[in-house]
Design an enzyme around this catalytic site. Structure first.
Site, PDB file in Angstrom:
ATOM      1  N   GLY A 100     -23.607 -87.082 -14.192  1.00  0.00           N
ATOM      2  CA  GLY A 100     -23.827 -87.941 -12.656  1.00  0.00           C
ATOM      3  C   GLY A 100     -24.976 -88.494 -12.576  1.00  0.00           C
ATOM      4  CG  ASP A 120     -22.209 -91.005 -23.366  1.00  0.00           C
ATOM      5  OD1 ASP A 120     -21.075 -91.602 -23.736  1.00  0.00           O
ATOM      6  OD2 ASP A 120     -21.819 -90.614 -22.398  1.00  0.00           O
TER       7      ASP A 120
END
Ligand SMILES: *[C@@H]1O[C@H](CO)[C@@H](O)[C@H](O)[C@H]1NC(C)=O
Ligand SMILES: *[C@@H]1O[C@H](CO)[C@@H](O)[C@H](O)[C@H]1NC(C)=O
Ligand SMILES: *[C@@H]1O[C@H](CO)[C@@H](O)[C@H](O)[C@H]1NC(C)=O
Ligand SMILES: *[C@@H]1O[C@H](CO)[C@@H](O)[C@H](O)[C@H]1NC(C)=O
Ligand SMILES: *[C@@H]1O[C@H](CO)[C@@H](O)[C@H](O)[C@H]1NC(C)=O
Length: 941
Positions: A688, A802
């Site tokens: 996002g 991540d």
């Protein structure tokens, strides 16, 4: 090949027949016929070969705009020479058969499974280097029996090297370097007698070096560095009479260096660093005409060969980190070719006064951490290319020659921890390139020459633990770039000059253990980068200047054992302070008496108010939150039915979990971001775009608008996860305040951090310069702490999945905060493929490609990359580059900032070695984040 020739031949025959049996007219006709009729079977072999390539291409992933788009299927009857003339990377022989395939750096992804080895048997050159090929090297490679050149380096091929490769008898160049090859080196390679170059470097090969390699008498180059090879170097390698380059660094080789290597009369480069070699260095190596010799980081003992530099070609000599004894080899006395020499961290001894000669090219000499004695020769000042001279931690005595002043190119001079006597020559002020000067821990006396103020580029100076007297010269104010000034433990007197306030880059100022007097200059308040201020053990008097309160929050301040009087400033910034041993200080600190004026004022003092606030705020917050959660839902429901509100036209359900203490609602955020206007976007993270939402001047939030709606997600599970994540409180983890979802937008609400992502800072040359070594080490420490917390203190443990420099955010103090934790798991839309979307290319642990199971150890790997990136200032890219000098700070350190001072250097080197451990390709070989974080904490204190 034979086929191609025959067809060519039959075409000519046909034309001849027609010409001889016809007149001119019929000849033209015949020509026409030839042109119109299908070319009978012309070069069908090359057509087959071309079709073979097309079949392989069909199974590859090829980037858009690839030059391989020239490989198009050939329409029936088209010219068979098209692949030879217009296909990218294809070169044919005279018979129209494909001879070379040059597909280096084409961005290709795929395997060799569909490669038509049998059809392409005329290949002599195959270059697939620098692509993204995976899978094994097929046994069928042996069918390329005419191959001379094979280069598949810089790919991700895995599995073992097939022994059948040895059937390619004419191969001269074999480059399989930088892949993920495992297993041992097949001894059959020793039968490939045409080989001139072998590179198997940068793989995961294990086992022994086959002694059969000694049969490759044409071999010039043997690169096996950075593998896991063990055992001894076979004596037989001494038979490789043509060898010029032997590079075996960064393996687990042991035993002694065979003296047979002294027979390699053509050897120019011998790299054996970072192994476990023991025993002595064969004297015979000294008789080779070597250009570069690297034996560093082993357990070698005994003397260095006497006649090193025999051929007069030696440029680079690195033997640091061994247990070598004895003197500097005599051969080096006359060796003008030298450029870089490292003897450091051994037990070498002897009188160095006359051991060195004159080296016009020498740029780097490190003999530190040995047992040398004797005197510093003034002849060093004649080496006009010398930029680094490190002689620290020896037994060198005598004066510092004033001639050193003419070394205007010298950038780093370290003479610390020796027995130098006399004064610091004022001529040293002429060394105008000087960045790091350490004369610490000697017996230097006299004053600090004011001329040193001319060293205007100086970044660090350490004159501590000498017998310097006189005052601190005002000219220190010219050192405007300096970040470490250490004059500790001398006999300096008088006042601290107010010019100290000009050193605005200082992170560490240590003037402790001197005889400094009078007041602390109020100018110290300008030192806004300061992390450590030590003025202890002096005779400073007067009161503590109020301005000291405005030093950065968290600065370690040691004012102990002085003669300070009056009240101790009260301020929340003023916390890491030692003030003991000042008999006349007063204030609300343990061991101090209250100040006379303070007793009556106590109730109104601001500190007291702050304390109340600290206790009350969370309480109020908790109450408000309760109200807010209920109110919010009611409010939402009302709003949904209000027809004027355009935002709510879509209707739909609304979910929210928030944990902050103000009335922040969905459309407050929409308003603050002007309906997620680009202008408010501060970056795009995984999943996002992030917006800055300034609700009120002091209430700024980061809002991540999610790309995907979370429709497919099991909503209860999802909300439970969010709830768990909002409960995480750790100083190195970005606070997640909550989550809002609506038909139009879903977003996560985070704490906003002023300095943005680590990535944005490292990518900017201007911002990266702000990030000095101490800040960098601190960032790595912060990331390690945050991850250790997630892995070991959360139940169940949270795997980030991540970690990258984009997901490490920095606050105004450059303290690291990990963001986006757990998001990848939250947003798994389909649990079978989440690993495919989780993780950032370049940070993903190698095993993840095979196992598809993310573990803590995958985070450890990604952390290793991030840590390395912080030190290097850029992504390490193809890990790791050549030679055992890799991961040496001087080589890989971010060149946008100067090399660190000794103290920071130690920490940076620790980070380097930890990151290397974290990048172990075997997940079980990597440390845990707890171990990493503990090691960093222990060493940085
Ligand atoms: C193989 O390819 C790489 C990358 O293009 C190149 O650096 C290397 O020199 C090549 N190896 C040989 C033996 O030519
Ligand atoms: C300095 O070099 C000269 C020759 O250039 C030599 O004669 C002299 O001995 C050297 N001095 C020292 C102290 O090494
Ligand atoms: C250094 O020299 C001193 C005498 O000056 C001696 O006592 C000491 O052992 C020497 N240290 C080393 C490491 O050689
Ligand atoms: C080292 O050698 C020089 C020159 O030979 C000599 O003058 C000096 O005294 C020696 N120093 C020591 C500490 O032995
Ligand atoms: C300040 O210096 C003194 C003496 O040099 C030392 O003992 C003390 O530990 C130092 N304080 C800090 C905070 O490093």
């Amino acid at each position: 090949m034979g086929g191609g020739t025959n067809h060519q031949f039959s075409k000519n025959n046909m034309a001849k027949q027609i010409i001889s049996s016809s007149n001119l007219l019929s000849f033209s006709l015949a020509l026409l016929i030839i042109m119109l009729s299908p070319i009978p079977n012309l070069a069908s072999t090359s057509l087959e070969e071309a079709n073979g390539l097309l079949k392989w291409k069909a199974n590859l992933e090829i980037p858009n705009n690839s030059l391989l788009s020239s490989w198009i299927p050939l329409p029936l009857n088209s010219d068979a020479s098209i692949p030879c003339t217009s296909w990218f990377g294809v070169v044919c022989n005279a018979d129209g058969s494909i001879q070379r395939l040059n597909l280096g750096s084409c961005g290709l992804k795929g395997t060799l499974h569909q490669f038509s080895f049998s059809l392409l048997h005329n290949l002599t050159h195959l270059d697939l280097s620098v692509n993204n090929f995976t899978g094994p090297i097929p046994l069928e490679i042996q069918l390329l029996s005419k191959l001379v050149y094979l280069n598949i380096s810089l790919n991700n091929f895995c599995g073992v090297i097939p022994r059948e490769i040895a059937n390619i008898r004419q191969l001269t160049d074999l480059d399989l370097s930088k892949n993920n090859l495992t297993g041992s080196i097949p001894q059959e390679i020793g039968t490939m007698v045409s080989l001139k170059g072998i590179s198997l470097a940068l793989n995961h090969l294990s086992g022994l070096i086959p002694s059969s390699l000694g049969d490759l008498t044409s071999l010039n180059i043997l690169y096996l560095f950075y593998n896991k090879l063990s055992g001894h170097i076979p004596n037989e390698l001494g038979n490789l009479k043509s060898l010029t380059d032997l590079e075996l660094s960064l393996n687990q080789l042991s035993g002694s260096i065979p003296s047979s290597l002294a027979n390699l009369i053509n050897l120019q480069r011998l790299f054996l660093g970072a192994n476990s070699f023991s025993g002595s260095i064969p004297q015979g190596l000294g008789r080779l005409d070597l250009i570069k010799l690297e034996l560093d980081d082993n357990q070698l003992s005994g003397n260095l060969p006497d006649d090193l530099c025999h051929g007069g070609m030696l440029q680079k000599l690195t033997v640091s980190g061994n247990q070598l004894t004895g003197p500097i080899p005599r051969g080096l006395l006359n060796c003008p070719s030298l450029i870089r020499v490292r003897f450091d961290h051994n037990q070498l001894s002897g009188n160095i006064s006359n051991s060195f000669g004159f080296y016009p090219s020498l740029a780097y000499l490190d003999i530190s951490h040995n047992r040398f004695h004797g005197e510093l020769s003034q002849n060093w000042s004649k080496c006009k290319n010398l930029t680094v001279l490190n002689m620290g931690y020896n037994n060198i005595s005598g004066y510092i020659p004033r001639e050193f002043g003419s070394s205007t190119q010298l950038q780093k001079l370290n003479l610390s921890s020796n027995h130098f006597i006399g004064e610091i020559p004022k001529e040293l002020g002429k060394m105008t390139s000087m960045l790091y000067l350490s004369l610490a821990d000697n017996h230097l006396s006299g004053i600090i020459p004011p001329e040193l103020g001319s060293l205007h580029d100086l970044l660090a100076i350490d004159l501590s633990s000498n017998r310097l007297n006189g005052s601190i010269p005002r000219s220190v104010g010219n050192w405007t770039h300096i970040y470490n000034l250490n004059l500790r433990n001398n006999k300096l007197i008088h006042k601290i000059p107010s010019e100290i306030g000009k050193l605005v880059q200082l992170t560490e100022l240590d003037l402790s253990q001197n005889l400094l007097k009078e007041e602390i200059p109020s100018e110290v308040q300008s030192l806004q980068s300061l992390q450590k201020l030590n003025l202890s053990h002096n005779r400073l008097s007067g009161s503590i200047p109020d301005s000291i309160k405005s030093l950065p929050r968290g600065t370690d301040i040691d004012l102990s054992y002085n003669e300070l009087i009056g009240p101790v400033p009260t301020n929340t910034n003023f916390v890491n302070v030692s003030i003991e041993g000042n008999l006349h200080l007063c204030g609300n600190f343990t061991g101090l008496k209250f100040c006379a004026s303070q007793i009556s004022k106590k109730k109104n003092d601001p500190f007291h108010h702050q304390l109340i606030l600290v206790i009350m705020l969370p309480l109020i917050g908790a109450i408000l939150l309760g109200f807010f959660m209920c109110g919010l839902i009611a409010y939402r429901k009302r709003k949904r039915h209000s027809p004027q509100k355009p935002l709510d036209k879509e209707g739909g359900d609304y979910f929210s979990i928030t944990s902050f203490d103000g009335g922040v609602a969905y459309d407050d955020i929409l308003k603050a971001t002007n309906d997620f206007d680009e202008a408010y976007s501060i970056g795009t993270g995984g999943y996002g775009t992030v917006y800055k939402a300034e609700l009120q001047p002091n209430n700024v939030l980061a809002v991540k608008k999610l790309h995907s709606s979370s429709e497919n997600v099991d909503h209860n599970g999802f909300l439970n996860e969010i709830r768990a994540l909002t409960n995480i409180r750790h100083r190195n983890i970005v606070k997640l305040y909550g989550y809002c979802s609506h038909v139009r937008y879903s977003f996560l609400i985070y704490e906003y951090l002023e300095n943005g992502s680590l990535g944005s800072i490292l990518r900017s040359d201007v911002l990266a310069k702000e990030l000095d070594w101490l800040k960098r080490v601190n960032i790595v420490k912060g990331v390690a702490n945050g991850l250790a917390y997630m892995h070991h203190d959360c139940s169940p443990p949270i795997i980030h999945r991540d970690i990258s420099i984009s997901n490490v955010l920095l606050d105004s103090d450059y303290e690291a905060h990990i963001s986006d934790f757990g998001t990848s798991k939250l947003l798994k839309l389909d649990s079978s493929n989440w690993t495919a979307i989780a993780g950032t290319y370049g940070y993903i642990a190698p095993e993840l490609a095979y196992t598809m199971v993310a573990t803590e150890k995958c985070d450890v790997f990604s952390f290793g990359i991030v840590a390395l990136e912080v030190i290097m200032g850029k992504h390490p890219g193809e890990l790791p580059t050549l030679s055992s000098d890799y991961l040496v700070l001087e080589n890989v350190g971010d060149s946008r900032i100067p090399l660190p001072l000794p103290q920071a250097e130690k920490q940076v080197k620790l980070v380097l070695s930890l990151s290397r451990a974290c990048l172990n390709s075997n997940p079980n070989g990597r440390p845990t984040m707890r171990q990493v974080s503990n090691l960093l904490m222990k060493d940085l204190l």
